[in-house]
Design an enzyme around this catalytic site. Sequence first.
Site, PDB file in Angstrom:
ATOM      1  N   ASP A  95       0.848  -1.186   0.000  1.00  0.00           N
ATOM      2  CA  ASP A  95       0.000   0.000   0.000  1.00  0.00           C
ATOM      3  C   ASP A  95       0.888   1.242   0.000  1.00  0.00           C
ATOM      4  O   ASP A  95       2.105   1.149   0.117  1.00  0.00           O
ATOM      5  CB  ASP A  95      -0.977  -0.012   1.174  1.00  0.00           C
ATOM      6  CG  ASP A  95      -0.281  -0.144   2.517  1.00  0.00           C
ATOM      7  OD1 ASP A  95       0.939   0.052   2.573  1.00  0.00           O
ATOM      8  OD2 ASP A  95      -0.965  -0.431   3.508  1.00  0.00           O
ATOM      9  N   ASP A 149      -2.684   8.324  -1.735  1.00  0.00           N
ATOM     10  CA  ASP A 149      -4.016   8.919  -1.684  1.00  0.00           C
ATOM     11  C   ASP A 149      -4.274   9.515  -0.307  1.00  0.00           C
ATOM     12  O   ASP A 149      -3.498   9.320   0.628  1.00  0.00           O
ATOM     13  CB  ASP A 149      -5.084   7.871  -2.001  1.00  0.00           C
ATOM     14  CG  ASP A 149      -5.162   6.784  -0.933  1.00  0.00           C
ATOM     15  OD1 ASP A 149      -4.105   6.424  -0.379  1.00  0.00           O
ATOM     16  OD2 ASP A 149      -6.264   6.283  -0.648  1.00  0.00           O
ATOM     17  N   ASP A 267      -7.932  -7.361   1.120  1.00  0.00           N
ATOM     18  CA  ASP A 267      -6.913  -7.582   2.148  1.00  0.00           C
ATOM     19  C   ASP A 267      -7.469  -7.089   3.472  1.00  0.00           C
ATOM     20  O   ASP A 267      -8.346  -6.220   3.504  1.00  0.00           O
ATOM     21  CB  ASP A 267      -5.625  -6.824   1.822  1.00  0.00           C
ATOM     22  CG  ASP A 267      -5.707  -5.365   2.257  1.00  0.00           C
ATOM     23  OD1 ASP A 267      -5.204  -5.041   3.350  1.00  0.00           O
ATOM     24  OD2 ASP A 267      -6.299  -4.552   1.532  1.00  0.00           O
ATOM     25  N   CYS A 305     -13.546 -28.049   8.612  1.00  0.00           N
ATOM     26  CA  CYS A 305     -12.353 -27.342   8.140  1.00  0.00           C
ATOM     27  C   CYS A 305     -11.188 -28.315   7.984  1.00  0.00           C
ATOM     28  O   CYS A 305     -10.985 -29.207   8.814  1.00  0.00           O
ATOM     29  CB  CYS A 305     -11.990 -26.235   9.132  1.00  0.00           C
ATOM     30  SG  CYS A 305     -10.539 -25.281   8.655  1.00  0.00           S
ATOM     31  N   CYS A 307      -7.925 -27.231   7.727  1.00  0.00           N
ATOM     32  CA  CYS A 307      -6.657 -26.580   8.065  1.00  0.00           C
ATOM     33  C   CYS A 307      -5.883 -27.416   9.084  1.00  0.00           C
ATOM     34  O   CYS A 307      -6.432 -28.308   9.745  1.00  0.00           O
ATOM     35  CB  CYS A 307      -6.903 -25.164   8.597  1.00  0.00           C
ATOM     36  SG  CYS A 307      -7.422 -25.075  10.340  1.00  0.00           S
ATOM     37  N   CYS A 310      -7.388 -27.350  12.724  1.00  0.00           N
ATOM     38  CA  CYS A 310      -8.600 -28.145  12.938  1.00  0.00           C
ATOM     39  C   CYS A 310      -8.362 -29.641  12.774  1.00  0.00           C
ATOM     40  O   CYS A 310      -9.104 -30.454  13.328  1.00  0.00           O
ATOM     41  CB  CYS A 310      -9.701 -27.676  11.982  1.00  0.00           C
ATOM     42  SG  CYS A 310     -10.406 -26.080  12.443  1.00  0.00           S
ATOM     43  N   HIS A 336      -5.896 -20.989  11.233  1.00  0.00           N
ATOM     44  CA  HIS A 336      -7.287 -21.355  10.930  1.00  0.00           C
ATOM     45  C   HIS A 336      -8.052 -20.194  10.296  1.00  0.00           C
ATOM     46  O   HIS A 336      -8.756 -20.386   9.294  1.00  0.00           O
ATOM     47  CB  HIS A 336      -8.016 -21.798  12.198  1.00  0.00           C
ATOM     48  CG  HIS A 336      -9.498 -21.862  12.019  1.00  0.00           C
ATOM     49  ND1 HIS A 336     -10.131 -22.914  11.378  1.00  0.00           N
ATOM     50  CD2 HIS A 336     -10.467 -20.957  12.334  1.00  0.00           C
ATOM     51  CE1 HIS A 336     -11.434 -22.660  11.321  1.00  0.00           C
ATOM     52  NE2 HIS A 336     -11.662 -21.489  11.896  1.00  0.00           N
TER      53      HIS A 336
END
Length: 374
Positions: A95, A149, A267, A305, A307, A310, A336
């Site tokens: 950014d 900006d 994001d 899940c 992941c 989990c 997670h």
Amino acid sequence: MKENLFTFDIEASSGNARAGRFHTLHGDIITPIFAPVGTQAAMKGSITPAQLEKIGANLVLSNTYHLHLRPGEELVAEMGGLHQFMQWNGPILTDSGGFQVYSLAKMRKIDEEGVTFRSYVDGSVKRFTPETSIAIQENLGADIIMAFDECAEPYNHDYSKAAMKRTHRWAWRCKEAQKREDQALFGIVQGGIFPDLREESAKAITELDTPGIAIGGLSVGETKEEMNTVLDQVNQILPIEKPRYLMGVGSPEDLVNGILRGVDIFDCVLPTRLARHKAAMTMRGQINLQNAKYRNDPRPIDEECRCYTCQHFSRAYLRHLFVAKETLGGTLVSIHNLYTLLELVRRCRKAIVEGNFENFSHQFLENYKVRGKA
């Protein structure tokens, strides 16, 4: 330079939602996509690049403002740029520092040329202009860089208009200042919650003809309904053939609502921030793992899940880590939470390709509660 660098291929659409592919030198960004935030070239929650790759991250974000203050963009460049410095081989977005100017309002002074502010690191006086923001980002070496900006408070029309006009002038200066051809510069649409300003800004930034366009100044105090109204309006104006990036937005319902309205890239610090505060995301809502009812709960955060967290750990163990103030708790829940958002955008993409995203989004939003009973 590759001929197809920074082109955006829309591979499928479903209503306003798009499934695409944005080409960069460090690989294709598969959209819709959520970018985990590594503010200081490191992921909060002590997540390693290898772990990010394993959970399917395709794009990460780092912060120009913070990296300028520490360790300095010259050092990052000396170390081979952000990719080498943080050992992330995929696409990176930086950014511009504009949001930090907004969020650290007590420490800055804005004029036509740029912004003067005090460093939170050592109190020294610093100066950002459109030209210096681009120069810093060129030293950092990200694949996508942002125009400098001004993010204004969303409900003040007069100031939003002045900040928007300044943002447009600064965007042209950013484009003129850019020297590297291997970085995609994105202009940023501003204008608060005001339809007349958002229309003017979307048209002005489109004329800049950058490889992609960001939508800024949202998720800064306005309601969800107001944000969605802005997205409905702006995305009807922005060019179809360029990726759209909604800055700083990352709750599950916001991702689905944004994709429904034509957004491609998101994001947010939310998944790792929630993890540090002992909260876990699921496809049905958030749960607070510090709650006493999880003391002897053998289930994972989300039984569906896949992941690492989990697949290996119970709610009871995670609660124990938080109560014991072990940092592993934040790491495991960060894994997670990030996986949950990445899996959500993967499911969104699949629904778009299959042509039924409107039905998918309706069902998801119907079932999702901000504080669900998972």
